[in-house]
Design a protein around this motif. Structure first.
Motif, short mmCIF file in Angstrom:
data_model
loop_
_atom_site.label_atom_id
_atom_site.label_comp_id
_atom_site.label_asym_id
_atom_site.label_seq_id
_atom_site.Cartn_x
_atom_site.Cartn_y
_atom_site.Cartn_z
N ASN A 10 6.94 16.62 -11.04
CA ASN A 10 6.09 16.82 -9.87
C ASN A 10 5.14 17.99 -10.11
N GLN A 34 4.76 -2.54 -1.83
CA GLN A 34 3.61 -1.99 -1.12
C GLN A 34 3.75 -2.17 0.39
N VAL A 77 9.22 7.67 -4.73
CA VAL A 77 8.28 7.99 -3.66
C VAL A 77 8.36 6.90 -2.60
N TYR A 128 6.56 4.95 0.74
CA TYR A 128 5.44 4.59 1.61
C TYR A 128 6.03 4.32 2.98
N THR A 155 0.82 9.85 4.06
CA THR A 155 1.48 10.91 3.30
C THR A 155 2.46 10.32 2.29
N ARG A 156 2.43 10.82 1.08
CA ARG A 156 3.36 10.42 0.02
C ARG A 156 4.66 11.21 0.22
N HIS A 192 7.35 16.07 2.00
CA HIS A 192 5.99 15.57 2.07
C HIS A 192 5.21 16.12 0.88
N ASP A 193 4.48 15.23 0.18
CA ASP A 193 3.82 15.59 -1.07
C ASP A 193 2.31 15.43 -0.98
N TRP A 216 -1.85 10.26 -0.39
CA TRP A 216 -1.68 9.34 -1.52
C TRP A 216 -2.83 9.49 -2.50
N PRO A 259 -0.98 3.23 -1.73
CA PRO A 259 0.37 3.59 -1.26
C PRO A 259 1.39 2.57 -1.73
N GLU A 260 2.53 3.04 -2.24
CA GLU A 260 3.55 2.15 -2.77
C GLU A 260 4.88 2.89 -2.85
N THR A 261 5.94 2.21 -2.41
CA THR A 261 7.29 2.75 -2.59
C THR A 261 7.76 2.42 -4.00
#
Length: 292
Positions: A45, A222, A247, A249, A256-257, A271-272, A275, A279-281
């Motif tokens: 990260n 997604q 990560v 979604y 927010t990622r 919270h990072d 995006w 956006p994608e889990t």
């Protein structure tokens, strides 16, 4: 004068804090042109304001450092790195959490590498909170990681009492093994970089498969998820799943990622920022038994 590139190998079981330590070393005031080879680049990260350029396998950082993902042929990748016109001043390698670092250490004795690089130290991280709760199979692997170590770093010592840390040291560490405690990944740079502690003749090798009995599964979508339900699902995973990361979604925070981690029974979400792309889990799960 030894002009070979010094190499530090960062080892340790899943969730022991390797990523946190590497991020700390990357952002330290060392003035070095550092290259970091990691097993899963997405797990590191790196702060967005440090990134100058991101390509498929390489990220260039504003402090002169570079991050690359480890490919299938480590020796060939190292050869290409050292023979390039931009060879690093220092190299960090993150070993897989289910690997025996002695196997990686041994490649620096190969004829095609030994004129370019020297292994400075194998640094093994040990999770003082969770190691004792691992299965016998996992603990045997941890013991092999310690056997290959030139330096031990105890992590998460702030989460257990002083007596427990002392007992942990006595049970797990060799008396003559240099060891330090890390708080949030912070260990003074001079204790870990350019130490000259590694003795090539002592490299520990195992004949068994270092990842025997372990599995890794990844999954992505997604479609946005409910934060509470996703957190509940992660918390309900069986004990045989001792590591999950990725990560999220999230319906609740669509812009927010969300970065999440699971180590043992502990869950962590943060919270990072916005995006960067679609956006994608993305989820990676590592354990000892198969999981549907």
């Amino acid at each position: 004068m030894n002009t070979r590139v010094p190499v530090t190998l960062i080892a340790g079981f899943l969730g022991s804090g390797k990523t946190t330590l590497i991020n700390t070393l990357l952002q330290g005031e060392h003035g070095l042109n550092i290259t970091v080879l990691v097993n899963d680049f997405g797990a590191v990260n790196i702060d967005a304001d440090l990134i100058l350029k991101r390509e498929r396998e390489v990220v260039e950082l504003s402090n002169g450092c570079v991050c690359c993902s480890i490919q299938s042929d480590l020796v060939a990748q190292l050869q290409a790195l050292f023979r390039s016109g931009n060879s690093p001043e220092y190299l960090l390698i993150e070993a897989s959490g289910v690997s025996q670092p002695g196997r990686i250490a041994s490649v620096f004795g190969y004829p095609q590498l030994r004129n370019y690089a020297r292994l400075d130290a194998v640094v093994t991280l040990l999770d003082a909170e969770n190691t004792d709760m691992l299965s016998d199979n996992c603990q045997q692997l941890v013991q092999a990681q310690i056997a290959a170590a030139d330096i031990a770093v105890l992590t998460k010592t702030d989460l257990v009492d002083v007596q427990r840390v002392g007992d942990f040291r006595e049970r797990w560490l060799f008396p003559d093994l240099p060891s330090y405690e890390a708080r949030d990944g912070h260990v003074p740079l001079q204790y870990l970089l350019d130490t000259g502690l590694h003795d090539p003749s002592s490299t520990a090798l195992l004949q068994s498969n270092p990842a025997a009995g372990f599995y890794s599964q990844s999954w992505s979508s997604q479609k946005p998820f409910c934060y509470a339900r996703f957190k509940s699902a992660l918390g309900a995973l069986p004990a045989s799943v001792f590591r999950a990361k990725g990560v999220l979604y999230c319906i609740d925070f669509p812009d927010t990622r969300i970065v999440f981690q699971k180590v043992g029974s502990r869950l962590e979400f943060r919270h990072d920022g916005p995006w960067r792309g679609t956006p994608e889990t993305r989820l990676v799960i590592i354990g000892e038994d198969g999981l549907d």
